[in-house]
Write a protein that holds these residues in place. Structure first.
Motif, mmCIF file in Angstrom:
data_model
loop_
_atom_site.group_PDB
_atom_site.id
_atom_site.type_symbol
_atom_site.label_atom_id
_atom_site.label_comp_id
_atom_site.label_asym_id
_atom_site.label_seq_id
_atom_site.Cartn_x
_atom_site.Cartn_y
_atom_site.Cartn_z
ATOM 1 N N GLU A 163 -49.853 34.624 25.544
ATOM 2 C CA GLU A 163 -50.962 34.115 26.249
ATOM 3 C C GLU A 163 -51.329 34.896 27.406
ATOM 4 O OE1 GLU A 163 -52.379 29.882 28.334
ATOM 5 O OE2 GLU A 163 -50.468 29.923 27.310
ATOM 6 N N GLU A 164 -50.478 35.557 28.056
ATOM 7 C CA GLU A 164 -50.843 36.411 29.324
ATOM 8 C C GLU A 164 -51.354 37.773 28.860
ATOM 9 O OE1 GLU A 164 -47.061 36.818 31.425
ATOM 10 O OE2 GLU A 164 -47.117 34.820 32.096
ATOM 11 N N LEU A 165 -50.863 37.953 27.615
ATOM 12 C CA LEU A 165 -51.385 39.511 27.063
ATOM 13 C C LEU A 165 -52.536 39.353 26.095
ATOM 14 C CD1 LEU A 165 -47.816 41.102 26.427
ATOM 15 C CD2 LEU A 165 -49.286 41.616 28.185
ATOM 16 N N ASN A 166 -52.943 38.110 25.891
ATOM 17 C CA ASN A 166 -54.028 38.028 24.922
ATOM 18 C C ASN A 166 -53.707 38.770 23.238
ATOM 19 O OD1 ASN A 166 -55.905 36.632 26.717
ATOM 20 N ND2 ASN A 166 -56.273 38.743 27.550
ATOM 21 N N LEU A 167 -52.575 38.332 23.069
ATOM 22 C CA LEU A 167 -52.280 38.744 21.895
ATOM 23 C C LEU A 167 -52.573 38.021 20.425
ATOM 24 C CD1 LEU A 167 -48.443 39.911 22.803
ATOM 25 C CD2 LEU A 167 -50.461 41.384 22.466
ATOM 26 N N SER A 168 -52.847 36.605 20.649
ATOM 27 C CA SER A 168 -53.309 35.794 19.539
ATOM 28 C C SER A 168 -52.213 36.057 18.230
ATOM 29 C CB SER A 168 -54.634 36.263 19.094
ATOM 30 O OG SER A 168 -55.715 36.043 20.109
ATOM 31 N N PRO A 169 -51.182 35.569 18.597
ATOM 32 C CA PRO A 169 -49.927 35.697 17.007
ATOM 33 C C PRO A 169 -50.405 34.685 16.074
ATOM 34 C CG PRO A 169 -48.942 34.649 19.226
ATOM 35 C CD PRO A 169 -50.364 35.190 19.656
ATOM 36 N N LEU A 170 -50.330 34.976 15.309
ATOM 37 C CA LEU A 170 -50.226 33.868 14.067
ATOM 38 C C LEU A 170 -49.485 32.587 14.224
ATOM 39 C CD1 LEU A 170 -51.893 33.181 11.189
ATOM 40 C CD2 LEU A 170 -50.016 34.152 9.895
ATOM 41 N N PHE A 171 -48.287 32.890 14.598
ATOM 42 C CA PHE A 171 -47.185 31.979 14.900
ATOM 43 C C PHE A 171 -46.156 32.652 15.543
ATOM 44 C CE2 PHE A 171 -46.228 32.696 10.375
ATOM 45 C CZ PHE A 171 -45.357 33.343 10.578
ATOM 46 N N ILE A 172 -45.359 32.036 16.285
ATOM 47 C CA ILE A 172 -44.072 32.239 17.180
ATOM 48 C C ILE A 172 -42.910 31.314 16.509
ATOM 49 C CG2 ILE A 172 -42.926 32.805 19.234
ATOM 50 C CD1 ILE A 172 -45.450 33.544 20.387
ATOM 51 N N LEU A 173 -41.971 31.814 15.626
ATOM 52 C CA LEU A 173 -40.936 30.936 15.122
ATOM 53 C C LEU A 173 -39.627 31.534 15.143
ATOM 54 C CD1 LEU A 173 -42.687 30.202 11.514
ATOM 55 C CD2 LEU A 173 -42.540 28.696 13.833
ATOM 56 N N PRO A 174 -38.993 30.440 15.904
ATOM 57 C CA PRO A 174 -37.229 30.701 15.667
ATOM 58 C C PRO A 174 -36.957 30.937 14.191
ATOM 59 C CG PRO A 174 -37.768 28.889 17.241
ATOM 60 C CD PRO A 174 -39.135 29.106 16.494
ATOM 61 N N PHE A 175 -36.350 31.961 13.916
ATOM 62 C CA PHE A 175 -35.901 32.065 12.599
ATOM 63 C C PHE A 175 -34.197 32.410 12.477
ATOM 64 C CE2 PHE A 175 -35.198 35.086 8.886
ATOM 65 C CZ PHE A 175 -35.823 34.566 7.736
ATOM 66 N N GLN A 176 -33.603 31.434 11.482
ATOM 67 C CA GLN A 176 -32.299 31.766 11.416
ATOM 68 C C GLN A 176 -31.473 31.305 12.793
ATOM 69 O OE1 GLN A 176 -31.591 35.257 9.274
ATOM 70 N NE2 GLN A 176 -32.037 34.147 7.283
ATOM 71 N N GLU A 177 -30.399 32.122 12.943
ATOM 72 C CA GLU A 177 -29.767 31.553 14.238
ATOM 73 C C GLU A 177 -29.960 32.426 15.442
ATOM 74 O OE1 GLU A 177 -25.585 31.441 12.996
ATOM 75 O OE2 GLU A 177 -25.656 29.519 11.824
ATOM 76 N N ASN A 178 -30.543 33.561 15.087
ATOM 77 C CA ASN A 178 -30.642 34.584 16.350
ATOM 78 C C ASN A 178 -31.933 35.361 16.189
ATOM 79 O OD1 ASN A 178 -29.897 36.298 14.177
ATOM 80 N ND2 ASN A 178 -28.400 37.162 15.173
ATOM 81 N N SER A 179 -32.996 34.717 15.706
ATOM 82 C CA SER A 179 -34.180 35.894 15.505
ATOM 83 C C SER A 179 -35.119 34.773 16.019
ATOM 84 C CB SER A 179 -34.376 36.098 14.113
ATOM 85 O OG SER A 179 -32.978 37.075 13.844
ATOM 86 N N VAL A 180 -36.240 35.543 16.316
ATOM 87 C CA VAL A 180 -37.677 35.090 16.385
ATOM 88 C C VAL A 180 -38.630 35.920 15.782
ATOM 89 C CG1 VAL A 180 -39.621 34.384 18.267
ATOM 90 C CG2 VAL A 180 -37.194 33.765 18.811
ATOM 91 N N VAL A 181 -39.696 35.267 15.107
ATOM 92 C CA VAL A 181 -40.565 36.241 14.319
ATOM 93 C C VAL A 181 -41.942 35.832 14.899
ATOM 94 C CG1 VAL A 181 -41.822 36.464 12.118
ATOM 95 C CG2 VAL A 181 -39.138 35.831 12.334
#
Length: 348
Positions: free
Chosen positions: A183-201
């Motif tokens: 939000e601060e950087l105005n990046l407009s991600p499609l989504f931000i999701l925790p993935f499996q046990e140790n990742s974020v996509v």
């Protein structure tokens, strides 16, 4: 959003810290769903019903309180959410003395309902994207998923995307931090999701100059790809890069590790057949020789640059590479031997 028993009790719990008079919350039928006086819960509040009929504030004095069932002197105000009546809030006491507090309470409840609504919608959308993304990486069928994104999730995928994958021990906490950064950087991600046990996509619309993103662990970004298929490919590239890049606390571009990714995708049987005799010997090498090989390959087989990085004389570097050749059977200065050595080191 309507006032429910559970929601009402949570609101009452918060408000009662700051307001020292009795508070009642009624649903859109006039039933008390939460109160500082628990004995009144589930009673039908006659004053609230009058508010529901008129959609106007009701000041109930002691003289007229007996005109309404289960009603005490005080002020009752309608609660609206997105233009619809959600319920009624009532404060007990002299109407002149509690009217201002009642207005503030009304505003607080309406703000709380809006915040909870936004959180609920965000959670629901995150679940939808989570399902969508798992479908994408499971079966790679993109046509139906592009339609789902367009019609159900209101997202236009017809552009170039790059996917970032972050490794973190606390994916849910880091995902929240990443949302604030985006939000601060105005990046407009499609989504931000925790993935499996140790990742974020995080898939992003392609930027020529991506602003710096803070990360608390290893991270990688795939190359630009178009629409849903591009998201899938970029994600796989980022994952492969993370597996190769080790534990560097920076964002590694998959394009910088093309050769390494290629070598890491050789079939297991072929890899074992060719490298096993050398790998056993390489694994027995002392640490200085392994560090020398890493530096030599990172410097594109340039002797002078490698010697400078290792702070050794060129003759010392030649001696170490001679020893590797003697002990392993592969000469890192020979292009074909260097490829085999690199493959072993990458897949080690």
């Amino acid at each position: 959003m309507e006032l429910t028993d559970q929601l009402g009790q949570e609101i009452i719990r918060r408000l009662s810290r700051y307001i020292d008079v009795a508070i009642n919350l009624m649903d859109a039928t006039g039933k008390i769903v939460a109160s500082t006086d628990t004995a009144r819960i589930k009673q039908i509040h006659g004053g609230a019903q009058r508010v529901i009929e008129t959609l106007e504030a009701q000041q109930i004095t002691k003289e007229i309180s007996n005109q309404y069932s289960n009603t005490k002197p005080g002020v009752n105000l309608p609660i609206f959410h997105r233009g619809e009546l959600a319920g009624v809030v009532g404060l007990t006491g002299d109407p002149d003395q509690v009217f201002q507090a009642a207005g503030m309470t009304q505003g607080s409840v309406e703000i709380t309902l809006e915040q909870l609504y936004i959180q609920k919608q965000s959670f629901y959308q995150e679940r939808q994207w989570n399902h969508w993304f798992h479908q994408l990486i499971s079966n790679r069928e993109t046509e139906d998923l592009e339609k789902e994104a367009r019609y159900s999730l209101r997202a236009d995928l017809k552009k170039a995307w790059q996917v970032l994958v972050f490794q973190t021990p606390s994916p849910y906490d880091f995902a929240e931090k990443l949302r604030r950064q985006a939000e601060e950087l105005n990046l407009s991600p499609l989504f931000i999701l925790p993935f499996q046990e140790n990742s974020v996509v995080m898939p992003l619309p392609f930027h020529e100059n991506l602003p710096p993103i803070k990360t608390d662990g290893p991270a990688a970004i795939g190359e630009p790809g178009y629409s849903a298929k591009g998201i899938y490919t970029s994600f796989q590239q980022a994952r492969e890069t993370l597996a190769i890049a080790g534990k560097a606390r920076e964002i590694i571009h998959s394009g910088s590790l093309k050769m390494e990714r290629l070598l890491s995708n050789i079939t297991k049987d072929t890899f074992t057949e060719i490298t096993e005799p050398y790998a056993n010997r390489l694994n027995r090498l002392e640490t200085p020789y392994l560090k020398t090989l890493d530096a030599f390959f990172n410097n594109d087989l340039k002797m002078s640059r490698t010697a400078d990085e290792l702070h050794v004389h060129r003759n010392t570097l030649h001696y170490r590479l001679d020893q590797v050749h003697k002990k392993v059977g592969l000469d890192a200065r020979n292009f074909k031997d260097a490829i085999i050595l690199q493959a072993i080191l990458i897949n080690h």
